[in-house]
Design a protein around this motif. Structure first.
Motif, PDB file in Angstrom:
ATOM      1  N   HIS A 167       0.811  -1.225   0.000  1.00  0.00           N
ATOM      2  CA  HIS A 167       0.000   0.000   0.000  1.00  0.00           C
ATOM      3  C   HIS A 167       0.847   1.279   0.000  1.00  0.00           C
ATOM      4  O   HIS A 167       0.330   2.362   0.288  1.00  0.00           O
ATOM      5  N   GLU A 193      -3.684   9.220   3.358  1.00  0.00           N
ATOM      6  CA  GLU A 193      -3.968  10.260   2.363  1.00  0.00           C
ATOM      7  C   GLU A 193      -5.056   9.825   1.384  1.00  0.00           C
ATOM      8  O   GLU A 193      -5.844  10.639   0.900  1.00  0.00           O
ATOM      9  N   LYS A 194      -5.139   8.538   1.136  1.00  0.00           N
ATOM     10  CA  LYS A 194      -6.039   8.010   0.098  1.00  0.00           C
ATOM     11  C   LYS A 194      -7.506   8.365   0.335  1.00  0.00           C
ATOM     12  O   LYS A 194      -8.245   8.661  -0.599  1.00  0.00           O
ATOM     13  N   SER A 195      -7.951   8.331   1.573  1.00  0.00           N
ATOM     14  CA  SER A 195      -9.374   8.582   1.875  1.00  0.00           C
ATOM     15  C   SER A 195      -9.605   9.958   2.491  1.00  0.00           C
ATOM     16  O   SER A 195     -10.654  10.216   3.094  1.00  0.00           O
ATOM     17  N   THR A 217     -10.749  13.515   3.185  1.00  0.00           N
ATOM     18  CA  THR A 217     -11.774  14.445   2.712  1.00  0.00           C
ATOM     19  C   THR A 217     -11.245  15.856   2.962  1.00  0.00           C
ATOM     20  O   THR A 217     -10.230  16.035   3.618  1.00  0.00           O
ATOM     21  N   LYS A 219     -12.592   9.747   8.297  1.00  0.00           N
ATOM     22  CA  LYS A 219     -12.889   8.649   7.367  1.00  0.00           C
ATOM     23  C   LYS A 219     -11.590   7.920   7.000  1.00  0.00           C
ATOM     24  O   LYS A 219     -11.574   6.700   6.827  1.00  0.00           O
ATOM     25  N   SER A 220     -10.495   8.666   6.893  1.00  0.00           N
ATOM     26  CA  SER A 220      -9.188   8.055   6.602  1.00  0.00           C
ATOM     27  C   SER A 220      -8.801   7.053   7.682  1.00  0.00           C
ATOM     28  O   SER A 220      -8.238   5.994   7.380  1.00  0.00           O
ATOM     29  N   HIS A 273     -10.866   5.362   9.599  1.00  0.00           N
ATOM     30  CA  HIS A 273     -11.762   4.213   9.397  1.00  0.00           C
ATOM     31  C   HIS A 273     -11.229   3.296   8.288  1.00  0.00           C
ATOM     32  O   HIS A 273     -11.157   2.065   8.456  1.00  0.00           O
ATOM     33  N   GLU A 274     -10.842   3.888   7.169  1.00  0.00           N
ATOM     34  CA  GLU A 274     -10.325   3.103   6.041  1.00  0.00           C
ATOM     35  C   GLU A 274      -8.968   2.489   6.379  1.00  0.00           C
ATOM     36  O   GLU A 274      -8.666   1.361   5.977  1.00  0.00           O
ATOM     37  N   LYS A 304      -9.346  -0.778   8.192  1.00  0.00           N
ATOM     38  CA  LYS A 304      -9.696  -1.891   7.293  1.00  0.00           C
ATOM     39  C   LYS A 304      -8.445  -2.438   6.593  1.00  0.00           C
ATOM     40  O   LYS A 304      -8.259  -3.654   6.498  1.00  0.00           O
ATOM     41  N   ASP A 343     -11.851   3.263  15.654  1.00  0.00           N
ATOM     42  CA  ASP A 343     -12.620   3.593  14.450  1.00  0.00           C
ATOM     43  C   ASP A 343     -13.587   4.736  14.761  1.00  0.00           C
ATOM     44  O   ASP A 343     -14.585   4.547  15.446  1.00  0.00           O
TER      45      ASP A 343
END
Length: 254
Positions: A115, A123-125, A127, A133-134, A136-137, A140, A157
C-alpha cells in the motif's frame, strides 16, 4: 470569556507549551529518536498505539518496543524472519501484548509492501477537512492480514463512535510542522487543517470548563463538536490548541 479573549488566552498557552522541552515528558520523544521517514512514522505509530495510562510507563514501554526491533523499526518490519518475532512475545503494556505487537509488525509490513506506506493509506481517503474517514479506512487496510480478533481493539474507528485519541495524536505528530521542533511534520500530502484534536480526559475537561465542548462523553460526537470550535479559532492549524488544552489540564490542573 468572549471568543476573542478565549482565542488570545489559548494562543498564549500554545506558545507556552508548544516548545522543545515538552518532548522530554511526552511519548513524542520516541519518533524523535530517528531521522529516516519510515523509522519516524513507525516509531510514532507504535508509541501512540500504547499511549494510555501513566506517561512514564508509556515512554519506558515504547523504548522497549524499539529495543525489541533492534532500534531499526523499518528494517525490522521489512526484513524480519518468523524466529525474530519470538522476542516480541514477552512484551506487554496494559492490554497490548506480544500477540498484538506481532500482528502490528506483520500489518505494517503489509502496508509498506502493498500500500505504499502509512502516509499513502491515510492520504487516500482524505476528505477536504477531516481525517476521520481516513482512520476508518486505515483500520480496514491494517487488518486485511490474518489476525487475532483481540488485536482489533488497539486501532480505533471514529465511524463507530470513537474519538480515536491515539491515532489523532499520531497524525498530529506526522502532519503538523510547528516550526518549534515538537511535532515532526514529515507528511506533506495531508494538510494540518484536516487534523483533529487528540481528545482525552484532560483536553476534554478543560474544553468543557472553557465552554467549547458541551458533550459529556469523550467520543466521536464530542470530537466533531470540538473540531468546529477549534477551526473557528484557527482553520489552518486547529490542533495546535491540543497543546493549550493538554497543558492546562496536566500541568496547570485547570
Amino acid at each position: 470569556m468572549v471568543a476573542n479573549e478565549l482565542k488570545e488566552f489559548l494562543d498564549e498557552k500554545v506558545i507556552l507549551y508548544n516548545k522543545p522541552d515538552f518532548i522530554e515528558s511526552d511519548p513524542i520523544q520516541i519518533p524523535h529518536l530517528f531521522t529516516e521517514k519510515e523509522d519516524i512514522e513507525i516509531a510514532g505509530f507504535l508509541a501512540a498505539t500504547i499511549a494510555w495510562g501513566n506517561r512514564k510507563m508509556i515512554i519506558n514501554n515504547a523504548h522497549k518496543m524499539m529495543n525489541l526491533m533492534g532500534n531499526s523499526p523499518y528494517d525490522f518490519i521489512m526484513n524480519h524472519k518468523e524466529h525474530h518475532l519470538e522476542s516480541l512475545a514477552t512484551f506487554v503494556h496494559r492490554t497490548f501484548n506480544g500477540t498484538d505487537f506481532t500482528t502490528f509488525v506483520k500489518a505494517l509490513k503489509n502496508i509498506y509492501t502493498k500500500h505504499n506506506g502509512l502516509e499513502a493509506v491515510f492520504e487516500k481517503s482524505l476528505t477536504s477537512n477531516s481525517l476521520q474517514k481516513s482512520i476508518h479506512e486505515f483500520k480496514k487496510v491494517f487488518f486485511e492480514i490474518e489476525h487475532a480478533q483481540r488485536t482489533q481493539k488497539h486501532v480505533s474507528d471514529p465511524l463507530k463512535g470513537s474519538a480515536a485519541k491515539r491515532i489523532n495524536m499520531f497524525l498530529r505528530w506526522m502532519v503538523r510542522n510547528d516550526t518549534t521542533g515538537v511535532d515532526l511534520g514529515i507528511w506533506k500530502s495531508i494538510p494540518p487543517a484536516a487534523l483533529s484534536c487528540p481528545l482525552d480526559v484532560h483536553s476534554g475537561n478543560v474544553a468543557r470548563k472553557l465552554g467549547i465542548l458541551t458533550r459529556k462523553q469523550n467520543d466521536a460526537k464530542a470530537l466533531a463538536e470540538l473540531d468546529v470550535q477549534l477551526r473557528l479559532m484557527d482553520a489552518n492549524d486547529p490542533v495546535k490548541y491540543d497543546f493549550a488544552l493538554f497543558g492546562l489540564g496536566v500541568f496547570e490542573k485547570f
